[in-house]
Write a protein that holds these residues in place. Structure first.
Motif, PDB file in Angstrom:
ATOM      1  N   LEU A   1      29.276  10.051 -27.373  1.00 52.92           N
ATOM      2  CA  LEU A   1      28.152  10.281 -27.017  1.00 52.92           C
ATOM      3  C   LEU A   1      28.048   9.998 -25.161  1.00 52.92           C
ATOM      4  CD1 LEU A   1      25.227  11.720 -29.467  1.00 52.92           C
ATOM      5  CD2 LEU A   1      26.764  12.916 -28.802  1.00 52.92           C
ATOM      6  N   THR A   2      27.494  11.265 -24.378  1.00 52.73           N
ATOM      7  CA  THR A   2      26.790  10.074 -22.704  1.00 52.73           C
ATOM      8  C   THR A   2      25.366   9.869 -23.083  1.00 52.73           C
ATOM      9  OG1 THR A   2      26.497  12.705 -22.020  1.00 52.73           O
ATOM     10  CG2 THR A   2      28.530  11.728 -21.951  1.00 52.73           C
TER      11      THR A   2
ATOM     12  N   TYR B   1      28.648  15.867 -13.625  1.00 51.40           N
ATOM     13  CA  TYR B   1      29.403  15.280 -13.833  1.00 51.40           C
ATOM     14  C   TYR B   1      30.208  14.722 -12.420  1.00 51.40           C
ATOM     15  CZ  TYR B   1      27.398  16.795 -18.932  1.00 51.40           C
ATOM     16  OH  TYR B   1      26.890  16.866 -20.036  1.00 51.40           O
TER      17      TYR B   1
ATOM     18  N   GLN C   1      23.993  23.899 -18.352  1.00 51.70           N
ATOM     19  CA  GLN C   1      25.291  22.278 -19.611  1.00 51.70           C
ATOM     20  C   GLN C   1      24.388  22.783 -20.958  1.00 51.70           C
ATOM     21  OE1 GLN C   1      24.661  18.490 -17.922  1.00 51.70           O
ATOM     22  NE2 GLN C   1      22.869  18.035 -19.595  1.00 51.70           N
TER      23      GLN C   1
ATOM     24  N   GLY D   1      24.743  20.741 -24.937  1.00 53.60           N
ATOM     25  CA  GLY D   1      25.565  19.519 -25.215  1.00 53.60           C
ATOM     26  C   GLY D   1      25.032  19.604 -27.054  1.00 53.60           C
ATOM     27  N   ASP D   2      26.221  18.806 -27.572  1.00 51.54           N
ATOM     28  CA  ASP D   2      25.716  19.095 -29.516  1.00 51.54           C
ATOM     29  C   ASP D   2      25.997  17.174 -29.983  1.00 51.54           C
ATOM     30  OD1 ASP D   2      28.517  19.563 -30.589  1.00 51.54           O
ATOM     31  OD2 ASP D   2      28.163  21.248 -28.944  1.00 51.54           O
TER      32      ASP D   2
ATOM     33  N   ALA E   1      30.030  21.668 -19.277  1.00 50.66           N
ATOM     34  CA  ALA E   1      29.748  20.791 -20.015  1.00 50.66           C
ATOM     35  C   ALA E   1      30.254  19.735 -19.745  1.00 50.66           C
ATOM     36  CB  ALA E   1      29.651  21.588 -21.882  1.00 50.66           C
TER      37      ALA E   1
ATOM     38  N   ALA F   1      33.620  16.212 -22.319  1.00 45.51           N
ATOM     39  CA  ALA F   1      33.217  16.138 -23.772  1.00 45.51           C
ATOM     40  C   ALA F   1      34.226  14.755 -22.994  1.00 45.51           C
ATOM     41  CB  ALA F   1      33.754  16.363 -24.490  1.00 45.51           C
TER      42      ALA F   1
ATOM     43  N   SER G   1      35.033  18.406 -30.245  1.00 36.95           N
ATOM     44  CA  SER G   1      34.174  18.941 -29.452  1.00 36.95           C
ATOM     45  C   SER G   1      34.763  20.243 -28.458  1.00 36.95           C
ATOM     46  CB  SER G   1      33.187  17.904 -28.958  1.00 36.95           C
ATOM     47  OG  SER G   1      32.268  17.807 -29.229  1.00 36.95           O
TER      48      SER G   1
END
Length: 251
Positions: free
Chosen positions: A53-54, A135, A164, A166-167, A202, A204, A211
């Motif tokens: 995760l970021t 990003y 965006q 995320g998960d 997104a 990753a 992901s």
């Protein structure tokens, strides 16, 4: 699949199709704050999750989750009120929203035998939509700040908004296709019809093959890699990591 409405709790929710119909996606629940903290804090301190995760801080503390839930509940309240009004008055106005209330992935452990509505469930993951972080621009740069400002100023429903997604998913539930279906459902049942999402991106980490595969199964295309994109703190392993960028091609 339609948005469901729990007659017991007055909570709108999404339900994944068979054979994953025991998985639902709900709003955050302020009334279950302690239960949520107990479930989520260990997940976001699990290296299988936090190293991929970021965003969230590490270590992830109880106060972090308390603040997050309260913030999301406050932001989602107008949307949920509008949805409840739709269900209770049968008025189906096509209104675009700037927020996705369906983000908490839960496994149902008990349901009403008559209505099928969930009675008990456990938190197993999260999928979230927000305005894009850009990003590709340098951290802290004027270009990044300006791109975010212009994007954030666009009104709800504007097809020019760049979003965006995320998960994360509890390791106990990896490999079952849950996240692929959850992301697809959030987009097709809410993001497109109720947020008018046209542009979706997104990111990753390159090592996060799982992901990236989930994105690809949901019609995302890899469009580039940002080499040595971010410096990682020693508590999270140190060094620099590269980020794969993906772009959605639509439903």
């Amino acid at each position: 699949m339609p948005i469901h409405y729990n007659i017991h709790t007055k909570e709108p929710y999404l339900r994944l199709p068979e054979p994953l119909s025991n998985i639902i996606i709900t709003p955050h629940r302020l009334h279950q704050l302690e239960e949520t903290i107990d479930a989520k804090v260990p997940l976001l301190n699990d290296p299988i999750i936090y190293l991929n995760l970021t965003g969230p801080p590490y270590p992830y503390l109880r106060e972090h989750e308390e603040e997050w839930v309260k913030m999301r509940c406050e932001a989602g309240a107008p949307v949920l009120n509008a949805l409840r009004a739709e269900f209770e008055t049968s008025v189906k106005e096509q209104q675009f929203f700037d927020f996705c209330p369906f983000s908490v992935i839960r496994e149902v452990t008990e349901q009403d035998p008559t209505t099928g509505d969930p009675l008990k469930d456990i938190l197993i993951g999260d999928v979230g939509i927000s305005r894009y972080s850009f990003y590709e621009y340098e951290h802290g740069s004027e270009e990044k700040a300006e791109a975010q400002r212009l994007n954030d100023e666009l009104p709800a429903g504007d097809e020019r908004i760049v979003w965006q997604i995320g998960d994360f998913m509890a390791p106990s539930h990896h490999g079952r296709g849950i996240m692929t279906q959850a992301m697809r459902m959030v987009l097709q049942d809410w993001g497109v019809p109720r947020m008018n999402i046209k542009l979706l991106k997104a990111g990753a980490f390159v090592e996060n093959i799982g992901s990236i595969k989930v994105f690809e199964k949901n019609n995302f295309k890899v469009v580039g890699t940002l080499k040595d994109w971010v410096s990682i703190s020693e508590s999270r392993g140190g060094g620099r990591r590269s980020l794969v960028l993906v772009k959605w091609k639509g439903l």
